[in-house]
Design a protein around this motif. Structure first.
Motif, short mmCIF file in Angstrom:
data_model
loop_
_atom_site.label_atom_id
_atom_site.label_comp_id
_atom_site.label_asym_id
_atom_site.label_seq_id
_atom_site.Cartn_x
_atom_site.Cartn_y
_atom_site.Cartn_z
N LEU A 1 0.83 -1.21 0.00
CA LEU A 1 0.00 0.00 0.00
C LEU A 1 0.87 1.26 0.00
O LEU A 1 0.55 2.25 -0.67
CB LEU A 1 -0.93 0.00 1.21
N ALA A 2 1.94 1.22 0.77
CA ALA A 2 2.85 2.38 0.82
C ALA A 2 3.44 2.65 -0.57
O ALA A 2 3.58 3.81 -0.98
CB ALA A 2 3.97 2.14 1.83
N GLU A 3 3.76 1.59 -1.29
CA GLU A 3 4.30 1.76 -2.64
C GLU A 3 3.23 2.29 -3.60
O GLU A 3 3.52 3.14 -4.45
CB GLU A 3 4.83 0.42 -3.15
N LEU A 4 2.02 1.80 -3.45
CA LEU A 4 0.93 2.27 -4.32
C LEU A 4 0.65 3.75 -4.08
O LEU A 4 0.26 4.47 -5.02
CB LEU A 4 -0.34 1.44 -4.05
N ARG A 5 0.80 4.19 -2.86
CA ARG A 5 0.50 5.58 -2.52
C ARG A 5 1.71 6.49 -2.62
O ARG A 5 1.60 7.70 -2.36
CB ARG A 5 -0.11 5.66 -1.13
N ALA A 6 2.87 5.94 -2.97
CA ALA A 6 4.08 6.77 -3.07
C ALA A 6 4.00 7.74 -4.24
O ALA A 6 3.40 7.44 -5.26
CB ALA A 6 5.28 5.86 -3.24
#
Length: 225
Positions: free
Chosen positions: A220-225
């Motif tokens: 999720l962190a990568e998707l929202r980066a």
């Protein structure tokens, strides 16, 4: 003491989505010991599944402190606010249908981070069962579907007493209301994910909500980066 009062009036029946009607009313709560005040909160009961809900438009809640003399006029104000604000309540739920999350994992994390997990024996399993009914696209759940997943789970999968469920409904309301307004869902979701990741970083003994939650958070962190 907790009780729900519904007017059974067309003016207080909303339909934020076709076929999904909610009868608005007032959730009245007061401590039987006299040490807590009286709270008049917006309530709702979905006709399709009898899900309860509470207080997602906080600027229309009313409260009387237990140290004050009883003020019956607050009850009248609560009814007036309910009728006059029905359109606002309906619009809030309609708006919630236009805000998508990244995936089902993010929806589950947002629900767990409201604190409602304490009302279930198996929180993730119960929330997943509710999500199976409420969420149409697991890759793009809306905040509306996420909210209704929480209400369905509380209503149908929790063995907690009613006053505890009412507290759970109140906790869920943060998904739709912060300081009287719909939160910026993308910012809110990103903050929740980051806070959860920081919790793991600061406390190695943090219990995951499910086995692969850490991996889901990093994704999720990568998707929202």
């Amino acid at each position: 003491m907790n009780t729900r009062i519904y007017l059974n009036n067309p003016e207080t029946t909303i339909e934020p989505r076709d076929g999904d009607k909610t009868q608005l009313g007032i959730n009245l709560s007061a401590g039987h010991t006299g040490f807590t005040g009286i709270s008049y909160d917006l309530g709702g009961l979905r006709e399709i599944c009898s899900n309860g809900m509470k207080g997602w438009v906080s600027d229309l809640e009313l409260y009387q402190d237990h140290t004050e003399e009883f003020r019956p006029e607050l009850a009248h104000h609560a009814v007036d606010a309910l009728i006059e604000g029905a359109d606002k309540y309906e619009q809030r739920l309609k708006d919630a249908q236009n805000h998508e999350l990244m995936n089902l994992d993010e929806a589950l994390i947002l629900l767990q981070e409201t604190g409602i997990g304490e009302y279930f024996e198996n929180p993730t399993a119960d929330l997943l069962n509710a999500a199976h009914t409420e969420i149409e696209d697991r890759d793009n759940p809306t905040i509306y579907e996420t909210f209704q997943t929480g209400t369905r789970a509380l209503e149908h999968y929790s063995d907690a007493p009613q006053h505890a469920k009412e507290q759970g409904y109140d906790q869920l309301s943060q998904l739709l209301d912060q300081d009287g307004e719909m939160p910026d869902i993308q910012e809110y979701a990103a903050d929740v994910v980051n806070d959860r990741m920081n919790q793991y970083a600061m406390d190695e003994e943090t219990e995951p909500y499910w086995e692969d939650e850490r991996d889901a958070l990093h994704e999720l962190a990568e998707l929202r980066a």
